[in-house]
Design a protein around this motif. Structure first.
Motif, PDB file in Angstrom:
ATOM      1  N   MET A   1       0.842  -1.162   0.000  1.00 19.21           N
ATOM      2  CA  MET A   1       0.000   0.000   0.000  1.00 19.21           C
ATOM      3  C   MET A   1       0.893   1.232   0.000  1.00 19.21           C
ATOM      4  SD  MET A   1      -3.042  -0.947   2.545  1.00 19.21           S
ATOM      5  CE  MET A   1      -4.449  -1.621   1.760  1.00 19.21           C
ATOM      6  N   THR A  93      -3.409   5.848   0.509  1.00 20.76           N
ATOM      7  CA  THR A  93      -3.822   5.242   1.771  1.00 20.76           C
ATOM      8  C   THR A  93      -3.582   6.239   2.895  1.00 20.76           C
ATOM      9  OG1 THR A  93      -3.255   3.057   0.949  1.00 20.76           O
ATOM     10  CG2 THR A  93      -3.425   3.300   3.323  1.00 20.76           C
ATOM     11  N   THR A 102      -8.328   3.417   2.628  1.00 23.11           N
ATOM     12  CA  THR A 102      -8.397   3.935   1.270  1.00 23.11           C
ATOM     13  C   THR A 102      -9.853   4.059   0.878  1.00 23.11           C
ATOM     14  OG1 THR A 102      -6.333   2.805   0.718  1.00 23.11           O
ATOM     15  CG2 THR A 102      -7.676   3.556  -1.116  1.00 23.11           C
TER      16      THR A 102
END
Length: 174
Positions: A1, A93, A102
């Motif tokens: 992420m 994120t 998110t």
């Protein structure tokens, strides 16, 4: 992420989001309050989502040695482990308390900070909304691991496919 840039979400908002997520995830085993879900969706900036998101993780183990040590007996020394991770098409994120969140528009993806889809026991959830933007359900990430061995070698390729399983529904009248 991926990591989000700092501007766009104040610390006060992050604390409100973390508290709402705590209630959504932990207050009731079967239901969650729609107001908490709406609050989280309203505060987390919407990020553009790619139609294809792929992530990868590669692990290699260095050479190992084994032998005998005086006064100890059999000894084995493992080589260093190297891990490479990457992704394509990931959205921004946001870190809020113990969560990484998110906003994909139709859903919010939620991961505990020390977990992601590659963790041995991933702790991810997805808060889903209907076409009108009303909270509908909460699902959790359920990994499915597959290991492909290459014949006549010691090489193996691990593939983690994930799916989202039903967990909770929105509480009626909330």
């Amino acid at each position: 992420m991926s990591k989000a840039p700092a501007p766009g979400l104040r610390i006060d908002d992050r604390m409100v989001i973390a508290a709402a997520l705590d209630r959504i995830l932990y207050d009731d085993p079967d239901r969650f309050a729609a107001d908490d879900a709406r609050t989280v969706r309203r505060l987390i900036p919407h990020s553009r989502s790619s139609w294809l998101r792929l992530g990868f993780r590669a692990e290699t183990q260095g050479p190992s040695m084994k032998g005998e040590a005086a006064g100890v007996g059999d000894v084995r020394m493992e080589g260093d482990k190297k891990v490479v991770e990457g992704s394509v098409g990931e959205s921004t994120t946001w870190r809020c308390g113990q969560y990484k969140v998110t906003n994909h528009g139709g859903d919010l993806e939620i991961w505990q900070v020390m977990s992601d889809e590659y963790a041995p026991e991933p702790k991810g959830a997805r808060l889903e909304f209907d076409a009108r933007g009303e909270p509908e359900r909460l699902t959790f990430f359920q990994p499915r691991d597959i290991e492909l061995r290459i014949p006549f070698t010691s090489l193996a390729i691990g593939v983690r496919l994930g799916g989202w399983q039903d967990w909770k529904r929105v509480a009626e009248g909330v």
